[in-house]
Structures are given as structure tokens and as C-alpha cells.
Design a protein around this motif. Structure first.
Motif, PDB file in Angstrom:
ATOM      1  N   ILE A  60      -4.469  11.824  25.159  1.00 19.34           N
ATOM      2  CA  ILE A  60      -3.659  11.093  26.137  1.00 19.34           C
ATOM      3  C   ILE A  60      -3.040  12.142  27.055  1.00 19.34           C
ATOM      4  CG2 ILE A  60      -1.668   9.578  26.486  1.00 19.34           C
ATOM      5  CD1 ILE A  60      -2.088   8.604  23.574  1.00 19.34           C
ATOM      6  N   THR A  80      -5.242  12.231  17.180  1.00 14.25           N
ATOM      7  CA  THR A  80      -5.040  12.001  18.614  1.00 14.25           C
ATOM      8  C   THR A  80      -4.154  13.121  19.142  1.00 14.25           C
ATOM      9  OG1 THR A  80      -5.044   9.606  18.229  1.00 14.25           O
ATOM     10  CG2 THR A  80      -4.224  10.362  20.351  1.00 14.25           C
ATOM     11  N   CYS A 135      -5.641   7.470  36.447  1.00 17.27           N
ATOM     12  CA  CYS A 135      -6.869   6.700  36.220  1.00 17.27           C
ATOM     13  C   CYS A 135      -6.552   5.242  35.922  1.00 17.27           C
ATOM     14  CB  CYS A 135      -7.657   7.300  35.055  1.00 17.27           C
ATOM     15  SG  CYS A 135      -8.414   8.892  35.459  1.00 17.27           S
ATOM     16  N   PHE A 136      -5.301   4.936  35.576  1.00 14.96           N
ATOM     17  CA  PHE A 136      -4.925   3.558  35.264  1.00 14.96           C
ATOM     18  C   PHE A 136      -4.538   2.833  36.549  1.00 14.96           C
ATOM     19  CE2 PHE A 136      -4.920   5.675  31.275  1.00 14.96           C
ATOM     20  CZ  PHE A 136      -5.477   4.731  30.434  1.00 14.96           C
ATOM     21  N   ASP A 137      -5.093   1.629  36.684  1.00 14.97           N
ATOM     22  CA  ASP A 137      -5.007   0.895  37.944  1.00 14.97           C
ATOM     23  C   ASP A 137      -3.580   0.685  38.433  1.00 14.97           C
ATOM     24  OD1 ASP A 137      -7.743   0.721  38.017  1.00 14.97           O
ATOM     25  OD2 ASP A 137      -7.831  -1.308  37.179  1.00 14.97           O
ATOM     26  N   LYS A 167     -19.381   1.121  24.734  1.00 17.78           N
ATOM     27  CA  LYS A 167     -19.372   2.582  24.625  1.00 17.78           C
ATOM     28  C   LYS A 167     -18.806   3.040  23.281  1.00 17.78           C
ATOM     29  CE  LYS A 167     -18.305   4.796  28.558  1.00 17.78           C
ATOM     30  NZ  LYS A 167     -17.375   5.354  29.574  1.00 17.78           N
ATOM     31  N   PRO A 195     -10.037   2.552  22.811  1.00 15.44           N
ATOM     32  CA  PRO A 195      -8.718   3.081  22.502  1.00 15.44           C
ATOM     33  C   PRO A 195      -7.645   2.412  23.356  1.00 15.44           C
ATOM     34  CG  PRO A 195     -10.000   4.695  23.758  1.00 15.44           C
ATOM     35  CD  PRO A 195     -10.908   3.536  23.479  1.00 15.44           C
ATOM     36  N   ILE A 253      -3.753   3.062  24.552  1.00 16.78           N
ATOM     37  CA  ILE A 253      -2.542   3.876  24.635  1.00 16.78           C
ATOM     38  C   ILE A 253      -1.365   2.915  24.669  1.00 16.78           C
ATOM     39  CG2 ILE A 253      -1.235   5.539  26.015  1.00 16.78           C
ATOM     40  CD1 ILE A 253      -3.944   6.381  27.279  1.00 16.78           C
ATOM     41  N   MET A 311       2.035   5.431  20.456  1.00 16.60           N
ATOM     42  CA  MET A 311       0.909   5.532  19.532  1.00 16.60           C
ATOM     43  C   MET A 311      -0.402   5.366  20.285  1.00 16.60           C
ATOM     44  SD  MET A 311       1.605   1.786  17.742  1.00 16.60           S
ATOM     45  CE  MET A 311      -0.044   1.142  17.386  1.00 16.60           C
ATOM     46  N   LEU A 312      -1.476   5.712  19.612  1.00 14.96           N
ATOM     47  CA  LEU A 312      -2.804   5.341  20.093  1.00 14.96           C
ATOM     48  C   LEU A 312      -3.431   4.481  19.011  1.00 14.96           C
ATOM     49  CD1 LEU A 312      -4.988   6.295  22.485  1.00 14.96           C
ATOM     50  CD2 LEU A 312      -6.197   6.994  20.425  1.00 14.96           C
ATOM     51  N   TYR A 320      -6.609   1.068  18.485  1.00 15.13           N
ATOM     52  CA  TYR A 320      -7.895   0.585  19.005  1.00 15.13           C
ATOM     53  C   TYR A 320      -7.879  -0.936  19.058  1.00 15.13           C
ATOM     54  CZ  TYR A 320      -9.376   5.375  18.533  1.00 15.13           C
ATOM     55  OH  TYR A 320      -9.466   6.729  18.689  1.00 15.13           O
ATOM     56  N   ARG A 339      -9.208   0.496  12.268  1.00 19.29           N
ATOM     57  CA  ARG A 339     -10.477   1.120  11.869  1.00 19.29           C
ATOM     58  C   ARG A 339     -10.502   1.396  10.371  1.00 19.29           C
ATOM     59  NH1 ARG A 339     -11.296   6.265  15.525  1.00 19.29           N
ATOM     60  NH2 ARG A 339      -9.232   6.680  14.676  1.00 19.29           N
ATOM     61  N   ASP A 363      -3.157  -2.865  31.054  1.00 22.40           N
ATOM     62  CA  ASP A 363      -3.827  -2.194  32.167  1.00 22.40           C
ATOM     63  C   ASP A 363      -5.094  -1.508  31.640  1.00 22.40           C
ATOM     64  OD1 ASP A 363      -4.222  -1.177  34.712  1.00 22.40           O
ATOM     65  OD2 ASP A 363      -2.594   0.285  34.606  1.00 22.40           O
ATOM     66  N   THR A 364      -6.002  -1.169  32.535  1.00 26.10           N
ATOM     67  CA  THR A 364      -7.168  -0.390  32.131  1.00 26.10           C
ATOM     68  C   THR A 364      -7.411   0.724  33.135  1.00 26.10           C
ATOM     69  OG1 THR A 364      -9.483  -0.491  31.385  1.00 26.10           O
ATOM     70  CG2 THR A 364      -8.895  -1.845  33.290  1.00 26.10           C
ATOM     71  N   ASP A 365      -8.381   1.584  32.832  1.00 23.08           N
ATOM     72  CA  ASP A 365      -8.591   2.766  33.677  1.00 23.08           C
ATOM     73  C   ASP A 365      -9.879   2.652  34.499  1.00 23.08           C
ATOM     74  OD1 ASP A 365     -10.508   3.124  31.736  1.00 23.08           O
ATOM     75  OD2 ASP A 365     -10.080   5.257  31.444  1.00 23.08           O
ATOM     76  N   ARG A 377     -12.927   1.641  32.729  1.00 26.88           N
ATOM     77  CA  ARG A 377     -12.823   0.380  31.976  1.00 26.88           C
ATOM     78  C   ARG A 377     -13.139   0.565  30.496  1.00 26.88           C
ATOM     79  NH1 ARG A 377     -10.533  -0.408  36.014  1.00 26.88           N
ATOM     80  NH2 ARG A 377     -10.961  -1.870  37.683  1.00 26.88           N
ATOM     81  N   ASP A 378     -12.872   1.776  29.978  1.00 28.20           N
ATOM     82  CA  ASP A 378     -13.148   2.024  28.557  1.00 28.20           C
ATOM     83  C   ASP A 378     -11.899   2.459  27.791  1.00 28.20           C
ATOM     84  OD1 ASP A 378     -12.821   4.577  29.487  1.00 28.20           O
ATOM     85  OD2 ASP A 378     -14.808   5.299  28.917  1.00 28.20           O
ATOM     86  N   THR A 379     -10.744   2.307  28.414  1.00 23.56           N
ATOM     87  CA  THR A 379      -9.464   2.600  27.761  1.00 23.56           C
ATOM     88  C   THR A 379      -8.454   1.563  28.233  1.00 23.56           C
ATOM     89  OG1 THR A 379      -9.957   4.976  27.871  1.00 23.56           O
ATOM     90  CG2 THR A 379      -7.682   4.361  27.401  1.00 23.56           C
ATOM     91  N   ILE A 380      -7.573   1.166  27.318  1.00 21.46           N
ATOM     92  CA  ILE A 380      -6.544   0.167  27.632  1.00 21.46           C
ATOM     93  C   ILE A 380      -5.174   0.834  27.544  1.00 21.46           C
ATOM     94  CG2 ILE A 380      -5.530  -2.039  26.882  1.00 21.46           C
ATOM     95  CD1 ILE A 380      -8.298  -2.526  27.847  1.00 21.46           C
ATOM     96  N   LEU A 381      -4.261   0.363  28.357  1.00 24.11           N
ATOM     97  CA  LEU A 381      -2.861   0.792  28.277  1.00 24.11           C
ATOM     98  C   LEU A 381      -2.002  -0.451  28.060  1.00 24.11           C
ATOM     99  CD1 LEU A 381      -0.661   3.067  28.733  1.00 24.11           C
ATOM    100  CD2 LEU A 381      -0.787   2.507  31.162  1.00 24.11           C
TER     101      LEU A 381
END
Lengths: 121, 121
Positions: free
Chosen positions: A30, A93, A112-114, B22, B28, B30, B41-42, B44, B64, B86-88, B91-95
């Protein structure tokens, strides 16, 4: 033991403690701006990238798409100076606190976050 | 179209746009405190966990280690109210921006990251 030796020992201990195996040799990183606390991006690091981030003070990652070591900003100039490197309770992490030169995202945006915008963006 | 229908359509579009493939069905997440901007934390999420986070307003994840859906705080009471998702750029990571009840970490600390402390911690 000198101050530098103590620091090197502490860094080696930190790196050895990271659970790279869970993610097949890489861990998610992160990346947070040290001043604004904005989340800039999520990237990945292998052991070498993490070691280089410590030793050079500049953020290094492992590019999954290019399958290669990656010094952030090496071509774009958008370097990240490391202010702090931290890990979490599971040691799987990493958190880089950085000073971002320019912008973090290849789209030309601060983050990178919108929805994460710089004050003047 | 009603306001609720518009919102549901926008949420469905967001979820459909996420690249779960992916990471083998998970991405993941954040997790950041909405007020202090501390990284907590991080974790999934799979598609179901992300959908439930939207529909219930409470943070859901995919564990996991237990290989199961996980509503944060369901047993501990340390719930996370979703303020924003939100996403980046990839589009493979979430916030998740959340309001954290109690503490985020199972160790009893505010954040899972060693150096991130609450003001009164």
C-alpha cells in the motif's frame, strides 16, 4: 556496534520477517502519501524490491505484468522518496509512506484511485 | 428511473467492472479510516463480499485462511461502516473508506500496521 550497523541489522530483521511465500514471492504494498495520507496506489514487491527501497530510499516494486523489478518513476520522473516502511500483523502486507514527485498514476492523476484527488487537482 | 434504481445500476456497473480474475476470484481491499485517513488493514474481497458491502453498508471480506465470507466485526463487534467504496486505474484493487467501531486488528490495536496508532493509543 555502530549506528549504521544497528540500522542495517534492524532492516535485515524486518525483511527476513516478511511472509513472501504466501503470495508466491511477492507481497502487496500500500503506497500512502506521507503528508496528505492519501492512498496513492497498490503495487507489489519481492524481497529484492523491498531491500532496494530500504537501501536506496526510493520506492521499488515488482511489476507483475512485466515480470520485472521496477523503480517507480525511473522513466516518468514520478519518483517516490521513502519516508517510512511498515508491515502488518500477519507480515504479509507492506505500507510505504512516500513523498510523491509529480503524480502516482500512469493516467496523470495524483492517485490511482478514482476518487482520491490532490487539493489542487 | 428512480433514484434507488439509478444507484443500483451504478453499483452493478462498478462491481461488473472489477477484475476479479487476475487474483483468482478475489481482489485486495485497502481499508482506510474515513476521518483520520489511517490505513487500518489490507483484506480481500470476492464478488459476493463486495456486493454485500454495498448492499448492507457494512464491510465484508473473503477470508483466505478460513476460505469463507467474513463480515468484519461479526463476532468481535469491531464493525466497519462503509463510507465510500473506490477502485483504481486497473480495477484490480478496492479501497474501503470506513468508520471503524473499536479497533481493526485482532491484536487489539487500532490498525493492523505496527506504526499506525490512534491519537489516544
Amino acid at each position: 556496534m555502530s549506528e549504521m550497523e544497528k540500522q542495517q541489522e534492524s532492516t535485515a530483521k524486518f525483511i527476513d520477517g516478511i511472509d513472501f511465500e504466501k503470495g508466491g514471492g511477492i507481497v502487496p504494498v500500500i503506497v500512502q502519501d506521507s503528508k496528505s495520507k492519501d492512498v496513492l496506489m497498490l503495487a507489489y514487491a519481492n524481497k529484492e524490491a523491498l531491500s532496494l527501497s530500504f537501501s536506496t530510499g526510493m520506492a521499488h516494486y515488482w511489476s507483475r505484468s512485466r515480470a520485472s523489478l521496477w523503480k517507480k518513476g525511473e522513466t516518468s520522473g514520478n519518483l517516490q522518496t521513502i519516508k517510512k516502511i511498515d508491515t502488518d500483523c500477519d507480515r504479509d502486507t507492506i505500507l510505504y509512506l512516500v513523498d510523491q514527485v509529480g503524480v502516482a498514476c500512469h493516467r496523470g492523476t495524483w492517485s490511482c484511485f478514482d476518487s482520491v484527488k490532490k487539493n489542487d487537482e
